[in-house]
Scaffold this motif. Structure first.
Motif, PDB file in Angstrom:
ATOM      1  N   ARG A  24       0.836  -1.208   0.000  1.00 31.10           N
ATOM      2  CA  ARG A  24       0.000   0.000   0.000  1.00 31.10           C
ATOM      3  C   ARG A  24       0.864   1.248   0.000  1.00 31.10           C
ATOM      4  N   PHE A  25       1.920   1.224   0.817  1.00 34.62           N
ATOM      5  CA  PHE A  25       2.837   2.369   0.867  1.00 34.62           C
ATOM      6  C   PHE A  25       3.457   2.605  -0.506  1.00 34.62           C
ATOM      7  N   HIS A  26       3.900   1.508  -1.142  1.00 37.85           N
ATOM      8  CA  HIS A  26       4.523   1.623  -2.468  1.00 37.85           C
ATOM      9  C   HIS A  26       3.532   2.198  -3.470  1.00 37.85           C
ATOM     10  N   LEU A  27       2.287   1.723  -3.418  1.00 37.82           N
ATOM     11  CA  LEU A  27       1.263   2.206  -4.343  1.00 37.82           C
ATOM     12  C   LEU A  27       0.986   3.683  -4.115  1.00 37.82           C
ATOM     13  N   LEU A  28       0.769   4.077  -2.858  1.00 41.48           N
ATOM     14  CA  LEU A  28       0.482   5.476  -2.550  1.00 41.48           C
ATOM     15  C   LEU A  28       1.673   6.363  -2.879  1.00 41.48           C
ATOM     16  N   PHE A  29       2.866   5.839  -2.587  1.00 39.39           N
ATOM     17  CA  PHE A  29       4.098   6.600  -2.840  1.00 39.39           C
ATOM     18  C   PHE A  29       4.219   6.957  -4.317  1.00 39.39           C
ATOM     19  N   HIS A  30       4.057   5.952  -5.173  1.00 40.99           N
ATOM     20  CA  HIS A  30       4.289   6.175  -6.596  1.00 40.99           C
ATOM     21  C   HIS A  30       3.068   6.771  -7.311  1.00 40.99           C
ATOM     22  N   ALA A  31       1.876   6.626  -6.713  1.00 38.23           N
ATOM     23  CA  ALA A  31       0.682   7.189  -7.339  1.00 38.23           C
ATOM     24  C   ALA A  31       0.412   8.621  -6.870  1.00 38.23           C
ATOM     25  N   SER A  32       1.143   9.073  -5.879  1.00 37.14           N
ATOM     26  CA  SER A  32       0.893  10.405  -5.324  1.00 37.14           C
ATOM     27  C   SER A  32       1.188  11.500  -6.356  1.00 37.14           C
ATOM     28  N   PRO A  33       0.295  12.495  -6.458  1.00 41.68           N
ATOM     29  CA  PRO A  33       0.549  13.620  -7.364  1.00 41.68           C
ATOM     30  C   PRO A  33       1.546  14.624  -6.781  1.00 41.68           C
ATOM     31  N   ILE A  34       1.975  14.376  -5.544  1.00 47.28           N
ATOM     32  CA  ILE A  34       2.920  15.269  -4.869  1.00 47.28           C
ATOM     33  C   ILE A  34       4.331  14.705  -5.033  1.00 47.28           C
ATOM     34  N   PRO A  35       5.302  15.504  -5.456  1.00 43.19           N
ATOM     35  CA  PRO A  35       6.688  15.020  -5.559  1.00 43.19           C
ATOM     36  C   PRO A  35       7.169  14.476  -4.217  1.00 43.19           C
ATOM     37  N   THR A  36       7.552  13.203  -4.196  1.00 45.71           N
ATOM     38  CA  THR A  36       7.900  12.523  -2.951  1.00 45.71           C
ATOM     39  C   THR A  36       9.175  11.709  -3.140  1.00 45.71           C
ATOM     40  N   ALA A  37      10.047  11.742  -2.124  1.00 45.82           N
ATOM     41  CA  ALA A  37      11.304  10.999  -2.202  1.00 45.82           C
ATOM     42  C   ALA A  37      11.618  10.364  -0.853  1.00 45.82           C
ATOM     43  N   LEU A  38      12.349   9.255  -0.910  1.00 39.79           N
ATOM     44  CA  LEU A  38      12.788   8.535   0.287  1.00 39.79           C
ATOM     45  C   LEU A  38      14.303   8.508   0.272  1.00 39.79           C
ATOM     46  N   THR A  39      14.921   9.023   1.342  1.00 38.41           N
ATOM     47  CA  THR A  39      16.379   9.064   1.412  1.00 38.41           C
ATOM     48  C   THR A  39      16.870   8.390   2.683  1.00 38.41           C
ATOM     49  N   SER A  40      18.107   7.943   2.648  1.00 34.90           N
ATOM     50  CA  SER A  40      18.743   7.344   3.822  1.00 34.90           C
ATOM     51  C   SER A  40      19.138   8.461   4.777  1.00 34.90           C
ATOM     52  N   LEU A  41      18.796   8.300   6.061  1.00 35.31           N
ATOM     53  CA  LEU A  41      19.152   9.314   7.051  1.00 35.31           C
ATOM     54  C   LEU A  41      20.662   9.366   7.254  1.00 35.31           C
ATOM     55  N   GLU A  42      21.323   8.223   7.108  1.00 30.57           N
ATOM     56  CA  GLU A  42      22.754   8.151   7.388  1.00 30.57           C
ATOM     57  C   GLU A  42      23.591   8.910   6.359  1.00 30.57           C
ATOM     58  N   ASP A  43      23.366   8.664   5.073  1.00 30.97           N
ATOM     59  CA  ASP A  43      24.224   9.277   4.058  1.00 30.97           C
ATOM     60  C   ASP A  43      23.487  10.194   3.087  1.00 30.97           C
ATOM     61  N   GLY A  44      22.158  10.291   3.222  1.00 33.74           N
ATOM     62  CA  GLY A  44      21.395  11.202   2.374  1.00 33.74           C
ATOM     63  C   GLY A  44      21.152  10.705   0.966  1.00 33.74           C
ATOM     64  N   GLN A  45      21.511   9.464   0.669  1.00 30.41           N
ATOM     65  CA  GLN A  45      21.301   8.942  -0.684  1.00 30.41           C
ATOM     66  C   GLN A  45      19.824   8.650  -0.924  1.00 30.41           C
ATOM     67  N   PHE A  46      19.381   8.902  -2.162  1.00 28.60           N
ATOM     68  CA  PHE A  46      18.001   8.612  -2.526  1.00 28.60           C
ATOM     69  C   PHE A  46      17.801   7.100  -2.609  1.00 28.60           C
ATOM     70  N   VAL A  47      16.793   6.609  -1.884  1.00 28.99           N
ATOM     71  CA  VAL A  47      16.426   5.192  -1.908  1.00 28.99           C
ATOM     72  C   VAL A  47      15.313   4.966  -2.930  1.00 28.99           C
ATOM     73  N   ASP A  48      14.404   5.937  -3.010  1.00 33.53           N
ATOM     74  CA  ASP A  48      13.294   5.848  -3.963  1.00 33.53           C
ATOM     75  C   ASP A  48      12.746   7.241  -4.190  1.00 33.53           C
ATOM     76  N   ALA A  49      12.058   7.418  -5.293  1.00 33.88           N
ATOM     77  CA  ALA A  49      11.417   8.704  -5.606  1.00 33.88           C
ATOM     78  C   ALA A  49      10.340   8.438  -6.645  1.00 33.88           C
ATOM     79  N   ASN A  50       9.247   9.193  -6.552  1.00 29.61           N
ATOM     80  CA  ASN A  50       8.173   8.959  -7.525  1.00 29.61           C
ATOM     81  C   ASN A  50       8.359   9.814  -8.778  1.00 29.61           C
ATOM     82  N   ASP A  51       7.501   9.582  -9.771  1.00 35.62           N
ATOM     83  CA  ASP A  51       7.643  10.259 -11.062  1.00 35.62           C
ATOM     84  C   ASP A  51       7.514  11.772 -10.935  1.00 35.62           C
ATOM     85  N   GLU A  52       6.627  12.223 -10.034  1.00 36.23           N
ATOM     86  CA  GLU A  52       6.427  13.665  -9.874  1.00 36.23           C
ATOM     87  C   GLU A  52       7.694  14.342  -9.350  1.00 36.23           C
ATOM     88  N   PHE A  53       8.438  13.628  -8.513  1.00 36.90           N
ATOM     89  CA  PHE A  53       9.695  14.174  -8.011  1.00 36.90           C
ATOM     90  C   PHE A  53      10.695  14.305  -9.148  1.00 36.90           C
TER      91      PHE A  53
END
Length: 372
Positions: free
Chosen positions: A161-190
């Motif tokens: 559900r999280f994956h679906l909402l994350f990628h279907a969201s019309p809001i630019p959204t990204a997931l990054t690692s707190l330790e090194d700041g690298q992008f783990v995932d990001a949706n198309d709007e981002f």
């Protein structure tokens, strides 16, 4: 001799007490872990079970005819039909001589209890061999992992559900690692917002992508806020740069969360460039209006002053009043004629002070007949 015997008896009682205590602790630990033990004689292909194993099966030794149960009965009456062949094949494979690295193993399968309830089991076993290396027995423990499997299923559904909402969201959204700041995932709007392709973003940091331009200090301020607050940032306005280096005004929110035992930051960005531009345009328009009003006010004051000077220098007397008959203008010639400024005299006394008469020249004009 008597003393020594008593000492031995006392030691035996102590050992027996400790053994019982250890056995009780083991039973409690196994019960907490939902573990039940068993033995299988490979010669007779018969299981030896206990009361707790029968509890797991939803039955009892009395109902099943004792603590011995043929393996075939266990397979046919308690094993889930879809898992039966898999378990049977595993059991057969243990009947032959095995290398040492295959004497221990585990597998998962389902059972159907006597009451019809389905349960998930994790089976761990060890093969016992005789001196010639022939398998004669398997011993093991079954762990009821039904609740664990249920939680795993719920977690999987939640992740889906999280994956679906994350990628279907019309809001630019990204997931990054707190330790090194690298992008783990990001949706198309981002991706659209910053102008990069997905494979150019994942595994890189916002610094790598130049999202902060030359000034990285504000990003550090945001990171500090995220760590010092309750793990979230709400509607913080700042500027990022896209792939082309163009500035984008955004409103960002972020929250710390754990995903697969990894500390991450979920960030959403709203492009507020249009709103910021409108606000700037409005402020500029307001400034221009205030400047124009100030200029016109000065012009109006200047115009009124010029009019006053013009009237004051006329050779004719000029008198003016408002709709209520209140004098608002009485120029110098008019004041000289009357010897005083009538604006200092109550209206009802004008006729007396200025000798205002009717056309016959005899009757003082009444207040309501004065033409001003």
């Amino acid at each position: 001799e008597l003393t020594a015997r008593r000492a031995i008896e006392a030691s035996l009682r102590s050992d027996r007490t400790e053994l019982v205590s250890n056995r009780e602790r083991l039973e409690n630990a196994m019960r907490i872990a939902h573990l039940v033990e068993w033995e299988r004689d490979l010669v007779t292909d018969t299981y030896t079970l206990n009361d707790r194993f029968y509890e797991l099966l939803g039955t009892s030794a009395e109902q099943e005819g004792g603590y011995q149960m043929p393996a075939e009965k266990y397979l046919n009456e308690f094993m889930h039909p879809d898992d039966r062949e898999k378990v049977k094949a595993q059991m057969v494979s243990l009947n032959k001589k095995l290398p040492k690295d295959r004497l221990r193993g585990q597998l998962e399968h389902r059972i159907i209890r006597r009451d019809g309830e389905e349960r998930n089991l994790l089976v761990r076993y060890r093969v016992v061999q005789d001196s010639g290396g022939r398998p004669i027995m398997t011993i093991g423990a079954n762990q009821d992992i039904t609740e664990i499997k249920s939680m795993q299923s719920q977690l999987l559904e939640s992740e889906q559900r999280f994956h679906l909402l994350f990628h279907a969201s019309p809001i630019p959204t990204a997931l990054t690692s707190l330790e090194d700041g690298q992008f783990v995932d990001a949706n198309d709007e981002f991706m659209k917002l910053i102008g990069y392709e997905r494979d150019e973003v994942i595994g890189h940091t916002s610094f790598d992508l130049g999202m902060w331009g030359q000034d990285r200090s504000f990003r550090e301020i945001l990171a500090k806020k995220l760590l010092e607050a309750d793990g979230r940032i709400q509607d913080e306005e700042f500027v990022i740069h896209n792939r082309e280096g163009e500035k984008i005004d955004v409103s960002g929110s972020a929250i710390r969360l754990e995903i697969d035992n990894t500390s991450c930051v979920l960030t959403t960005l709203l492009d507020i460039s249009r709103r910021i531009k409108l606000e700037r345009d409005f402020r500029e328009l307001n400034r221009k209006l205030e400047s124009e009003i100030a200029k016109r006010t000065v012009d109006l004051v200047d115009s009124e002053e010029r009019m006053r000077l013009l009237l004051e220098n006329l050779s004719e007397g000029v008198v003016a009043c408002d709709a209520d008959g209140k004098l608002g203008l009485f120029n110098k010639v008019a004041r000289d004629w009357h010897g005083m400024d009538p604006r200092e005299v109550p209206q009802e006394q004008w006729a007396e002070h200025y000798d205002l008469y009717d056309a016959d020249g005899k009757h003082v004009l009444a207040h309501e007949d004065i033409p001003l």
